[in-house]
Design a protein around this motif. Structure first.
Motif, mmCIF file in Angstrom:
data_model
loop_
_atom_site.group_PDB
_atom_site.id
_atom_site.type_symbol
_atom_site.label_atom_id
_atom_site.label_comp_id
_atom_site.label_asym_id
_atom_site.label_seq_id
_atom_site.Cartn_x
_atom_site.Cartn_y
_atom_site.Cartn_z
ATOM 1 N N ASP A 63 -13.170 -27.984 160.256
ATOM 2 C CA ASP A 63 -14.561 -28.406 160.050
ATOM 3 C C ASP A 63 -15.410 -27.251 159.531
ATOM 4 O O ASP A 63 -16.261 -27.430 158.646
ATOM 5 N N LEU A 64 -15.210 -26.043 160.076
ATOM 6 C CA LEU A 64 -15.954 -24.871 159.615
ATOM 7 C C LEU A 64 -15.608 -24.563 158.161
ATOM 8 O O LEU A 64 -16.498 -24.305 157.344
ATOM 9 N N GLN A 65 -14.336 -24.611 157.852
ATOM 10 C CA GLN A 65 -13.910 -24.343 156.483
ATOM 11 C C GLN A 65 -14.507 -25.365 155.518
ATOM 12 O O GLN A 65 -14.973 -25.023 154.431
ATOM 13 N N THR A 66 -14.528 -26.619 155.911
ATOM 14 C CA THR A 66 -15.106 -27.682 155.082
ATOM 15 C C THR A 66 -16.605 -27.463 154.905
ATOM 16 O O THR A 66 -17.135 -27.605 153.793
ATOM 17 N N ALA A 67 -17.295 -27.114 155.991
ATOM 18 C CA ALA A 67 -18.740 -26.877 155.914
ATOM 19 C C ALA A 67 -19.053 -25.689 155.008
ATOM 20 O O ALA A 67 -20.031 -25.720 154.244
ATOM 21 N N GLN A 68 -18.244 -24.640 155.060
ATOM 22 C CA GLN A 68 -18.460 -23.478 154.196
ATOM 23 C C GLN A 68 -18.255 -23.847 152.726
ATOM 24 O O GLN A 68 -19.038 -23.458 151.856
ATOM 25 N N THR A 69 -17.212 -24.600 152.453
ATOM 26 C CA THR A 69 -16.946 -25.033 151.081
ATOM 27 C C THR A 69 -18.071 -25.935 150.581
ATOM 28 O O THR A 69 -18.534 -25.790 149.439
ATOM 29 N N GLN A 70 -18.528 -26.837 151.428
ATOM 30 C CA GLN A 70 -19.623 -27.736 151.048
ATOM 31 C C GLN A 70 -20.898 -26.939 150.777
ATOM 32 O O GLN A 70 -21.631 -27.226 149.820
ATOM 33 N N ALA A 71 -21.170 -25.922 151.592
ATOM 34 C CA ALA A 71 -22.359 -25.086 151.393
ATOM 35 C C ALA A 71 -22.293 -24.351 150.058
ATOM 36 O O ALA A 71 -23.301 -24.258 149.341
ATOM 37 N N GLU A 72 -21.112 -23.841 149.701
ATOM 38 C CA GLU A 72 -20.954 -23.146 148.425
ATOM 39 C C GLU A 72 -21.158 -24.102 147.252
ATOM 40 O O GLU A 72 -21.796 -23.754 146.251
ATOM 41 N N MET A 73 -20.616 -25.313 147.387
ATOM 42 C CA MET A 73 -20.790 -26.300 146.309
ATOM 43 C C MET A 73 -22.255 -26.721 146.197
ATOM 44 O O MET A 73 -22.786 -26.832 145.079
ATOM 45 N N ASP A 74 -22.911 -26.940 147.325
ATOM 46 C CA ASP A 74 -24.331 -27.311 147.308
ATOM 47 C C ASP A 74 -25.180 -26.192 146.714
ATOM 48 O O ASP A 74 -26.151 -26.448 145.996
ATOM 49 N N ALA A 75 -24.815 -24.948 147.002
ATOM 50 C CA ALA A 75 -25.568 -23.810 146.462
ATOM 51 C C ALA A 75 -25.418 -23.736 144.948
ATOM 52 O O ALA A 75 -26.372 -23.368 144.244
#
Length: 192
Positions: A63-75
């Motif tokens: 879940d943390l890894q997914t959230a980090q990837t999602q944050a990078e994509m959103d950024a």
């Protein structure tokens, strides 16, 4: 919730086990059956707790890894209409949110594991008390005088293995598990 149900099931098994013990302890094999039932219930409870914690930790890491990837994509998307500094602040904020959520989940998992450890320890304590009571009843019966050395060996192996059961070692140590299995097998073979 599963641990509470497991504890209730264990207590029910132990109370039934005590009655079964009184009825079926005409031999050391009857005592071994009752002891094995109590030990196996605690071992199963410890195994479920360990597996639950392991699965929860693995899921939290994903879940943390997914959230980090999602944050990078959103950024990256956010950066299209905003400046470099704003994009960096946005990414930093989103990564901090993901990290905070991960820390909270890790704490929840640790609290659950602590509760599960206490439930397993209670199961072991209850099983030890019931097993000692069953052994005392077996020992008090004069008909079992010849079987006492075998019963003592069985009880020693059982207590040693049961005392080592926890969420880190659901079956106890390898040495105590082997000693318990050996004593139980010897009892079964003696009954033939």
């Amino acid at each position: 919730m599963k641990m509470i149900l497991g504890t209730l099931l264990m207590l029910a098994l132990l109370s039934v086990g005590g009655r079964v013990a009184a009825a079926s302890q005409d031999s050391v094999q009857g005592l071994a059956t009752v002891l094995a039932s109590a030990r196996d219930a605690c071992a199963q409870q410890a195994q479920q707790a360990a597996e639950g914690a392991s699965t929860a930790n693995y899921k939290a890491a994903l879940d943390l890894q997914t959230a980090q990837t999602q944050a990078e994509m959103d950024a990256q998307v956010y950066g299209v209409g905003h400046g470099h500094r704003e994009t960096r602040d946005f990414l930093s904020s989103r990564l901090q949110q993901a990290s905070d959520a991960s820390v909270a989940e890790s704490q929840r998992i640790a609290d659950k594991l602590s509760s599960d450890k206490q439930a397993v320890a209670a199961c072991v304590t209850q099983a030890q008390m019931q097993g000692k009571a069953d052994y005392s009843a077996f020992k008090a019966d004069k008909r079992h005088k010849r079987a006492m050395p075998e019963a003592e060996s069985l009880m020693t192996a059982w207590l040693t293995n049961l005392g080592e059961i926890d969420t880190g070692h659901p079956q106890g140590s390898d040495a105590s598990l082997a000693a318990w299995r050996s004593a139980k097998t010897h009892t079964e073979l003696s009954a033939l």
